[in-house]
Motif scaffolding. Structure first.
Motif, mmCIF file in Angstrom:
data_model
loop_
_atom_site.group_PDB
_atom_site.id
_atom_site.type_symbol
_atom_site.label_atom_id
_atom_site.label_comp_id
_atom_site.label_asym_id
_atom_site.label_seq_id
_atom_site.Cartn_x
_atom_site.Cartn_y
_atom_site.Cartn_z
ATOM 1 N N ARG A 191 41.336 41.344 26.477
ATOM 2 C CA ARG A 191 40.011 41.936 26.660
ATOM 3 C C ARG A 191 39.426 41.333 27.923
ATOM 4 N N ALA A 192 38.311 41.895 28.373
ATOM 5 C CA ALA A 192 37.719 41.359 29.594
ATOM 6 C C ALA A 192 36.222 41.628 29.642
ATOM 7 N N LEU A 193 35.578 40.848 30.497
ATOM 8 C CA LEU A 193 34.167 41.055 30.791
ATOM 9 C C LEU A 193 34.093 41.492 32.245
ATOM 10 N N VAL A 194 33.324 42.521 32.514
ATOM 11 C CA VAL A 194 33.109 42.916 33.902
ATOM 12 C C VAL A 194 31.795 42.293 34.350
ATOM 13 N N GLY A 221 39.787 38.191 30.225
ATOM 14 C CA GLY A 221 39.592 38.316 31.664
ATOM 15 C C GLY A 221 38.122 38.316 32.027
ATOM 16 N N VAL A 222 37.814 37.720 33.162
ATOM 17 C CA VAL A 222 36.482 37.903 33.739
ATOM 18 C C VAL A 222 36.738 38.543 35.092
ATOM 19 N N ILE A 223 36.357 39.812 35.221
ATOM 20 C CA ILE A 223 36.652 40.500 36.464
ATOM 21 C C ILE A 223 35.367 40.925 37.146
ATOM 22 N N VAL A 268 39.969 34.397 35.381
ATOM 23 C CA VAL A 268 39.075 35.040 36.338
ATOM 24 C C VAL A 268 39.887 35.698 37.438
ATOM 25 N N THR A 269 39.567 36.933 37.753
ATOM 26 C CA THR A 269 40.260 37.592 38.856
ATOM 27 C C THR A 269 39.395 38.717 39.404
ATOM 28 N N HIS A 270 39.648 39.061 40.659
ATOM 29 C CA HIS A 270 38.979 40.263 41.155
ATOM 30 C C HIS A 270 39.998 41.394 41.294
ATOM 31 N N LEU A 271 41.236 41.120 40.834
ATOM 32 C CA LEU A 271 42.300 42.112 40.933
ATOM 33 C C LEU A 271 42.502 42.812 39.591
ATOM 34 N N MET A 272 42.242 44.108 39.576
ATOM 35 C CA MET A 272 42.382 44.898 38.350
ATOM 36 C C MET A 272 43.776 44.788 37.755
ATOM 37 N N GLU A 273 44.775 44.826 38.654
ATOM 38 C CA GLU A 273 46.156 44.855 38.181
ATOM 39 C C GLU A 273 46.485 43.626 37.342
ATOM 40 N N GLN A 274 46.007 42.457 37.815
ATOM 41 C CA GLN A 274 46.284 41.223 37.070
ATOM 42 C C GLN A 274 45.642 41.272 35.687
#
Ligand SMILES: Nc1ncnc2c1ncn2[C@@H]1O[C@H](COP(=O)(O)OP(=O)(O)OP(=O)(O)O)[C@@H](O)[C@H]1O
Ligand SMILES: [Mg+2]
Lengths: 280, 261
Positions: free
Chosen positions: A224-227, A52-54, A211-217
């Motif tokens: 894993r993700a990058l903030v 994820g890229v959030i 890519v998302t701006h929604l935490m839930e997704q």
């Protein structure tokens, strides 16, 4: 999933080091203003992972994906695909290996078949075999083969996004970049797309950058993700690490939905510490 | 010569009242282009007067370098005009337009002077200058239409163009639709001219002879050649313009240079 360390387990599919990009844009007073869209972003995506890229709006998420797909070139830093710097790759090959689905579906004029067939044509699939191969891609994207002859413009947003996914899958990519594929959809359609993406990863084995701006997704499908905040990669880790014990104040603020979307990382952190000080 | 009417300077002065009508319309309707109308009126007069003398000078001397200089000036003015119609921030617009017009004109005029109008010497100004002028003028329009259309098509279809690039298309593959649209836009006026020539508007070359009372089969033959000539110039100019635009709108790594849209 689970409690792996910050670095991915197994082979690294995409290795990104120190990526920076400055953009100049015409300001209202007629002059040119420079702004750093990405600053020193480093992360790695493991083979077969859903990464994820959030980050908030304007964080540079789209720009980051465009760099990974080669639509733009970074000022500094490097991107490696299977350990090979992409600078050494033929651009058209890179893009066939790293596919991209845009925030807006951007379908071509014509039928669904025109769209999916285009990717197959680029791959050199003979005309006669395209519909058969394309129907398989449609099915993977959750659309019946009967969609092949339909006009792309008369489809619903969700269907269009699925066609865009099918089109990207038709190139048989190793990595699929998805830029907020649900941003134009209602929650139900959005969650169906999200589970579709999760399923693709399991069935086809394609590595996914989501890519998302929604935490839930992110919580739902990412390993894993990058903030990414204000152009900086503030934290990289597994989903539980990021959500349950964020090691960085900016991440914590963002997850709590308290980050000023236009704020830069420095401001956010300063704010956070001021708050911590004032709270006592 | 029957029916030939000699114009005096007084007659020309009276014709100024025609532009007066334009000026009144522009002022009453507050179109805000009165200044342009006024300048245009003066320029028409001055340019034609001056060009009359310049041409007479060149015709009398009949030296190849004066002829070429004249053609070069025509080319520069055409390139400037075409580049100005393209309202973008892209550097080198005038070079692009100049190259496209020049190549279109040279290919066309080279063919014509070598195989059709085989006048000797090749630089005979009475032939080369008016024929080149017609080719350059028409190619200029084709080039201006092609470049502006190419840019606006890529800009409108930016999502699709980048989606094609993202699928691994080359920049030529990704921009094939804008490319075709741009060339079509560049060539349609010329095609229309081929369709209606003589039916609505009599071409200048024939009109001049008709008014002078000496319309000849020669003028008709020349006019046919001229029509095919300008078609050739427009085709080559439009193609070169589209190719150059494509080179400039994309990097060698098949990335769209959106700052130029
Ligand atoms: N072509 C450009 N020229 C100048 N600035 C740009 C350009 N493209 C993007 N930017 C800037 O870069 C920043 C990051 O943009 P980007 O589209 O990557 O953000 P994002 O994280 O995808 O946001 P969103 O969630 O709203 O899609 C923004 O501040 C944007 O204004
Ligand atoms: Mg975005």
């Amino acid at each position: 999933m689970g409690d792996s360390p910050a670095a991915p387990q197994g082979a690294t599919k995409l290795g990104v080091v120190g990526l920076s990009l400055t953009r100049s844009s015409a300001s209202s007073d007629g002059g040119l203003s420079e702004r750093e869209v990405l600053r020193d972003v480093t992360f790695s995506v493991g083979e077969g992972e859903v990464f994820g890229v959030i980050g908030p709006s304007g964080a540079g998420k789209t720009t980051l994906l465009r760099l990974l797909n080669g639509l733009e070139t970074a000022d500094r830093g490097s991107i490696a695909l299977d350990g090979m710097d992409i600078v050494g790759l033929e651009m058209t090959d890179l893009r066939r290996r790293v596919g991209m689905v845009f925030q807006a579906p951007a379908l071509f004029h014509g039928t669904v078949g025109t769209n999916v067939g285009y990717a197959l044509e680029l791959d050199g699939v003979p005309r006669g075999e395209r519909e058969g191969r394309g129907a398989a891609c449609l099915e993977r994207a959750g659309l019946p083969p009967s969609f092949w002859g339909r006009d792309a413009r008369e489809l619903s947003q969700g269907e269009q996004q699925r066609v865009a996914i099918a089109r990207a899958l038709a190139a048989d990519p190793e990595v699929l970049l998805l830029d907020e594929p649900t941003s134009a959809l209602d929650p139900a359609a959005a969650s169906r797309i999200v589970s579709l993406v999760g399923g693709l990863n399991e069935e086809v084995g394609v590595t996914i950058v989501f890519v998302t701006h929604l935490m839930e997704q992110a919580r739902q499908i990412c390993d894993r993700a990058l903030v990414l905040i204000g152009g900086e990669g503030v934290e990289e880790g597994t989903i539980p690490e990021l959500f349950d014990c964020p090691s960085c104040d900016a991440t914590r603020l963002f997850i709590q939905g308290r980050l000023d979307p236009h704020g830069l990382v420095g401001d956010a952190v300063r704010e956070a510490s001021a708050e911590a000080g004032g709270g006592r | 010569m029957t029916g030939y009417f000699e114009l005096t300077w007084l007659d020309v002065t009276v014709s100024v009242s025609l532009v007066g009508v334009l000026l009144v319309v522009v002022l009453v309707q507050r179109l805000g282009i009165a200044r342009g109308v006024f300048i245009g009126m003066i320029r028409t007069f001055a340019q034609l007067m001056i060009i009359g003398y310049v041409l007479k000078f060149i015709f009398d001397l009949s030296k190849w370098y004066w002829v070429l200089l004249m053609l070069a000036v025509m080319l520069v003015v055409a390139a400037r005009t075409a580049a100005q119609r393209d309202e973008s921030r892209q550097p080198g617009r005038m070079t692009t337009a100049g190259a496209a017009i020049a190549i279109g004109a040279v290919v066309t005029m080279g063919t014509v002077m070598a195989f059709v109008v085989r006048v000797r010497p090749w630089y005979t100004p009475e032939i080369l200058i008016p024929l080149s002028g017609m080719v350059i003028g028409n190619t200029m329009n084709a080039v201006a239409l092609t470049t502006t259309r190419f840019r606006s098509e890529v800009s409108h279809q930016r999502g699709q163009v980048e989606a094609a690039l993202a699928l691994g298309a080359t920049s030529s593959q990704a921009s094939s639709r804008p490319f075709r649209e741009a060339m079509r836009a560049g060539l349609i006026p010329t095609m229309n001219a081929l369709m209606v020539v003589g039916l609505v508007q009599l071409p200048g070359m024939m009109s001049g002879q008709i008014i002078a009372g000496i319309l000849s089969v020669q003028a008709v033959r020349y006019q046919i050649v001229v029509m095919y000539m300008i078609a050739c110039g427009a085709a080559v100019g439009s193609l070169v313009a589209a190719l150059l635009m494509r080179r400039q709108l994309f990097t060698l790594r098949h990335q769209l240079r959106s700052e130029y849209l």
